[in-house]
Design a protein around this motif. Structure first.
Motif, mmCIF file in Angstrom:
data_model
loop_
_atom_site.group_PDB
_atom_site.id
_atom_site.type_symbol
_atom_site.label_atom_id
_atom_site.label_comp_id
_atom_site.label_asym_id
_atom_site.label_seq_id
_atom_site.Cartn_x
_atom_site.Cartn_y
_atom_site.Cartn_z
ATOM 1 N N PHE B 62 0.801 -1.048 -0.087
ATOM 2 C CA PHE B 62 -0.016 -0.054 0.104
ATOM 3 C C PHE B 62 0.885 1.316 0.028
ATOM 4 O O PHE B 62 0.670 2.049 -0.828
ATOM 5 N N MET B 63 1.761 1.425 0.850
ATOM 6 C CA MET B 63 2.670 2.587 1.079
ATOM 7 C C MET B 63 3.369 2.908 -0.309
ATOM 8 O O MET B 63 3.770 3.824 -0.605
ATOM 9 N N ILE B 64 3.979 1.785 -0.906
ATOM 10 C CA ILE B 64 4.648 1.915 -1.969
ATOM 11 C C ILE B 64 3.904 2.666 -3.191
ATOM 12 O O ILE B 64 4.152 3.696 -3.826
ATOM 13 N N GLN B 65 2.797 2.166 -3.164
ATOM 14 C CA GLN B 65 1.538 2.584 -4.295
ATOM 15 C C GLN B 65 1.334 4.057 -3.930
ATOM 16 O O GLN B 65 1.208 4.816 -4.947
ATOM 17 N N PHE B 66 1.300 4.299 -2.722
ATOM 18 C CA PHE B 66 0.766 5.425 -2.342
ATOM 19 C C PHE B 66 1.906 6.694 -2.688
ATOM 20 O O PHE B 66 1.925 7.746 -3.257
ATOM 21 N N LEU B 67 3.134 6.253 -2.184
ATOM 22 C CA LEU B 67 4.290 7.162 -2.554
ATOM 23 C C LEU B 67 4.265 7.213 -3.983
ATOM 24 O O LEU B 67 4.822 8.258 -4.723
ATOM 25 N N ASP B 68 4.408 6.116 -4.945
ATOM 26 C CA ASP B 68 4.242 6.263 -6.259
ATOM 27 C C ASP B 68 3.328 7.389 -6.829
ATOM 28 O O ASP B 68 3.631 8.025 -8.003
ATOM 29 N N TYR B 69 2.100 7.317 -6.364
ATOM 30 C CA TYR B 69 0.961 8.260 -6.797
ATOM 31 C C TYR B 69 1.534 9.636 -6.372
ATOM 32 O O TYR B 69 1.206 10.358 -7.288
ATOM 33 N N VAL B 70 1.854 9.845 -5.003
ATOM 34 C CA VAL B 70 2.444 11.342 -4.930
ATOM 35 C C VAL B 70 3.657 11.741 -5.977
ATOM 36 O O VAL B 70 3.521 12.777 -6.587
ATOM 37 N N GLY B 71 4.499 10.631 -6.082
ATOM 38 C CA GLY B 71 5.462 10.870 -6.882
ATOM 39 C C GLY B 71 5.106 11.372 -8.600
ATOM 40 O O GLY B 71 5.417 12.484 -8.962
ATOM 41 N N SER B 72 4.204 10.679 -8.794
ATOM 42 C CA SER B 72 3.526 10.848 -10.084
ATOM 43 C C SER B 72 2.863 12.348 -10.324
ATOM 44 O O SER B 72 2.775 12.778 -11.258
ATOM 45 N N LEU B 73 2.236 12.520 -9.004
ATOM 46 C CA LEU B 73 1.417 13.784 -9.090
ATOM 47 C C LEU B 73 2.496 15.123 -9.310
ATOM 48 O O LEU B 73 2.128 15.909 -10.003
ATOM 49 N N PHE B 74 3.504 14.814 -8.761
ATOM 50 C CA PHE B 74 4.639 16.074 -8.733
ATOM 51 C C PHE B 74 4.922 15.981 -10.252
ATOM 52 O O PHE B 74 5.210 17.153 -10.702
ATOM 53 N N GLY B 75 5.127 14.809 -10.846
ATOM 54 C CA GLY B 75 5.322 14.715 -12.439
ATOM 55 C C GLY B 75 4.536 15.229 -13.256
ATOM 56 O O GLY B 75 4.705 15.102 -14.342
ATOM 57 N N GLY B 76 3.383 15.559 -12.817
ATOM 58 C CA GLY B 76 2.262 16.090 -13.704
ATOM 59 C C GLY B 76 1.243 14.938 -14.294
ATOM 60 O O GLY B 76 0.251 15.067 -14.863
ATOM 61 N N TRP B 78 -1.540 12.482 -13.319
ATOM 62 C CA TRP B 78 -2.686 12.426 -12.277
ATOM 63 C C TRP B 78 -3.189 10.932 -12.415
ATOM 64 O O TRP B 78 -4.181 10.633 -11.706
ATOM 65 N N GLY B 79 -2.800 9.830 -12.862
ATOM 66 C CA GLY B 79 -3.345 8.694 -13.327
ATOM 67 C C GLY B 79 -4.004 8.403 -14.634
ATOM 68 O O GLY B 79 -4.125 9.327 -15.176
ATOM 69 N N GLN B 80 -4.657 7.128 -14.596
ATOM 70 C CA GLN B 80 -5.215 7.000 -15.881
ATOM 71 C C GLN B 80 -6.668 6.563 -15.507
ATOM 72 O O GLN B 80 -6.827 5.795 -14.410
ATOM 73 N N SER B 107 -7.901 11.395 -24.787
ATOM 74 C CA SER B 107 -6.831 11.126 -23.853
ATOM 75 C C SER B 107 -7.519 10.594 -22.823
ATOM 76 O O SER B 107 -8.700 10.808 -22.249
ATOM 77 N N THR B 108 -6.972 9.747 -21.855
ATOM 78 C CA THR B 108 -7.655 9.002 -20.848
ATOM 79 C C THR B 108 -6.542 9.485 -19.633
ATOM 80 O O THR B 108 -6.997 8.682 -18.563
ATOM 81 N N GLY B 109 -5.808 10.144 -19.721
ATOM 82 C CA GLY B 109 -5.012 10.784 -18.669
ATOM 83 C C GLY B 109 -5.901 11.751 -17.644
ATOM 84 O O GLY B 109 -6.738 12.530 -18.397
ATOM 85 N N VAL B 110 -5.964 11.393 -16.283
ATOM 86 C CA VAL B 110 -6.760 12.021 -15.594
ATOM 87 C C VAL B 110 -6.681 13.570 -15.757
ATOM 88 O O VAL B 110 -7.596 14.565 -15.745
ATOM 89 N N ARG B 111 -5.413 13.967 -15.590
ATOM 90 C CA ARG B 111 -5.234 15.684 -15.757
ATOM 91 C C ARG B 111 -5.700 16.081 -16.710
ATOM 92 O O ARG B 111 -6.407 17.215 -17.076
#
Lengths: 326, 332
Positions: B62-76, B78-80, B107-111
């Protein structure tokens, strides 16, 4: 001997005729009775209570009874407000919708009040890290868009509650009602709305306690040697009751509105349960052809929400005279 | 001031982290399992299930997935959206509505999905804001000047009514009145750009929601300065009443109104669930409802997160602005 110890306060004064003592509550009731909008609000609230309790006996039909031969009818002698797309009596559905709205208002208000008062009072009395945690939790909850968060939570809750019910049914054979799962919707809405709406009351109670504690009359009590409990029960609770009652009234209307909103979005009460919001949503697609199906539940919802807002406003003017609007 | 600003921002950082965390938890326990969404009927095949799960990175802790999510948020990133995978069609409903094709990427990118719809919500919000500011302040001033007269009562009670009736009640009623009874509008629903007739009704309804707040605050602000010395001075030197109100009273009374307008504005620009649903406007609110219905939780997470972050930012800016506008407020 005994007469010597008679308290002086009860003796009639020799020189002045003292005016009869008037409590805040007497003043408040008089003030409220002069406010026509608040009277209207109180009337709506009592009517809602009456309909919510006695609705099943007032209703001419059963709320889920369908008559597919008579769908989308305009108001008539048989069906006072017409019938909906499944031939159910609209008047009956609206009466049962009152039941849903009232029940949700009641349990959500009870939940948020208990949670809010407990957390707010704990924060104010214990201070330190408890206070810090409660206030940050409130900040975080406030940061979320409330209806959207409640909708999101209820989507997730519904899944879990359904799973739990199925598990209970399979393992222990326990279920509240075999055929009708509307009570699960109540649970879901109750949970999600309580989680989203508790913070207002917590902040109010905490603020009241913190500001009252610094007032001179509390200081005087303390100097006279009153115990903590005497101060809490004799001064803190009575003095913070006024604002709390106002918040509870407004919150009650707000909770009913939130239920209607969630049901309108399709994540609240599910069919066959009756909810004003869901009724509007169900019939929205045909507003051109059967406008009464959208307008009737809408008007009822609007009147109830307005009534509670007027009542809350009137109570605020009556119970918190120091912040009365000029 | 700078120190205060920095301290406020530092205090917000943990709140932002927790907000992101809660959003992630909500998505993590979301109602739809992305693996099932991809595999459709085949999800009961354990091997395929595990393969797909690994490919999506959902088998990690769980925590790894969370950190991954935060990391990709910073990278712009927001998930698929789950609509990227077979079986889920969150956008299908959107394309059935009468909408301008230009607003929808594939596009199916959330952002990308959110920001392509932000324009529509923001345009509608701008009209609503314009209506709100003009009418809210005018009515508030009028109510204050005619304080405790019948006009005052009508304005305040009217604003209470306008603000407390939910959009999904007044919306259909206005539609019935202005389309069926008095045919002012021929076609309603959908979005035809900012300057089409379609924008009028939704903007009015959206703007009337916060009307009461603006009217009440303007009224209270003006009432407070009515008898002040500087107002009397302005009148004494022969200034017309109109100018006294505009130059002297409003300027003082506007400070609390402006600060509350901050939060209102952010709410208006980010779209409304109900108004967009009723008038079938493909903005952010509609996107959120579609995602709720189809259980497309990456998209809801994106919308919730965007709104929460905006609310936090606007609250901070409001506090800072308050200090800048009102010289009596000091920070230390």
């Amino acid at each position: 001997m005994i007469s010597e110890f008679e308290p002086e306060g009860d003796a009639p004064h020799q020189f002045f005729v003292m005016p009869a003592q008037r409590s805040l509550w007497q003043d408040a009731i008089e003030q409220l009775a002069r406010n026509r909008l608040a009277i209207f609000g109180a009337f709506v609230a009592f009517l809602l209570l009456f309909v919510a309790v006695f609705g099943p006996w007032l209703a001419p039909y059963d709320y889920a009874e369908q008559n597919l031969l008579r769908i989308n009818e305009p108001p008539s002698g048989d069906h006072w407000l017409g019938t909906d797309g499944l031939g159910r009596d609209l008047f009956t559905r609206i009466l049962y919708g009152a039941r849903t709205a009232f029940l949700v208002g009641l349990i959500v208000t009870a939940g948020t009040t208990i949670l809010g008062v407990a957390l707010g009072a704990a924060g104010a009395f214990l201070g330190g890290w408890v206070d810090f945690t409660v206030m940050r939790l409130a900040d975080i909850t406030m940061a979320f868009p409330d209806i959207l968060l409640a909708a999101f939570i209820s989507v997730i809750f519904r899944e879990k509650v359904l799973e739990a019910q199925i598990f209970l049914l399979e393992r222990y054979g326990w279920t509240f009602s075999e055929a009708n799962r509307v009570y699960l919707d109540y649970l879901v809405i109750f949970g999600s709305l309580t989680l989203v709406q508790w913070y207002g009351k917590a902040r109010l109670v905490r603020g009241q306690i913190l500001s009252l504690r610094e007032k001179e009359f509390i200081e005087a009590e303390r100097a006279l040697g009153a115990s903590n409990w005497a101060i809490i029960s004799g001064h803190l609770i009575p003095n913070s009751l006024g604002p709390l009652i106002v918040t509870i009234t407004v919150g009650f209307g707000g909770a009913m509105l939130s239920e209607a909103s969630l049901s309108f979005l399709g994540v609240g009460i599910q069919p066959p349960g009756a909810s004003w919001g869901a009724m509007i949503n169900d019939n929205l697609g045909q507003w051109r052809y059967y406008p009464h199906l959208v307008v009737m539940p809408g008007i009822v919802l609007a009147i109830v929400v307005l009534g509670f807002n007027f009542l809350g406003d009137g109570l605020n003017d009556a119970l918190n005279p120091e912040q009365r609007r000029r | 001031m700078l120190l205060y600003t920095l301290r406020r921002i530092a205090a917000l950082a943990p709140i932002v982290i927790v907000v992101v965390f809660i959003t992630f938890i909500l998505g993590y326990f979301g109602p739809i399992d992305p693996v099932r969404a991809i595999l459709g009927e085949e999800w009961e095949d354990e091997q395929r299930y595990a393969e797909t799960q690994r490919a999506l990175g959902l088998d990690r802790p769980f925590m790894i997935q969370f950190l991954d999510y935060v990391g990709s948020l910073f990278g712009g990133n927001w998930g698929q959206s789950l609509s990227a995978y077979a079986g889920v069609a969150s956008d299908r409903a959107a394309n059935q509505g009468r909408v301008g094709g230009a607003f929808f990427g594939t596009s199916t990118g959330v952002r990308q999905m959110i920001f392509s719809r932000l324009a529509i919500s923001a345009q509608l919000g701008l009209w609503a804001l314009l209506f709100l500011v003009i009418f809210g302040i005018l009515l508030g001033v009028l109510a204050a000047v005619k304080q405790n007269t019948i006009i005052d009562y009508i304005i305040v009670t009217g604003s209470i009514i306008a603000s407390s009736i939910p959009a999904y009640v007044i919306g259909p009623i206005l539609l019935i009145v202005f389309v069926l009874k008095v045919p002012v509008f021929k076609s309603v629903g959908g979005w035809d750009g900012m300057f089409s007739r379609q924008a009028i009704l939704p903007a009015l309804i959206l703007g009337s929601g916060p009307l009461l707040v603006v009217v009440r605050q303007t009224r209270a602000g003006i009432v407070e300065v009515l008898g002040k010395d500087f107002v009397r001075t302005a009148r004494a030197k022969g200034m017309p009443e109109r100018l006294v109100i505009a130059r002297h009273m409003l300027r003082t009374a506007m400070i609390p109104v402006l600060t509350s307008l901050g939060l209102i504005t952010s709410g208006l620009l980010l779209g409304s669930l109900f108004v967009e649903q009723i008038f079938n406007i493909p903005g952010i609110g509609k996107l959120a409802i579609q995602s709720l219905m189809s259980g497309d939780h990456p998209v809801i997470m994106g919308v919730v997160l965007l709104q929460a972050l905006l609310i936090i930012t606007v609250n901070l800016l409001t506090d800072l602005l308050y200090g800048a506008l009102d010289p009596r407020v000091t920070y230390d």
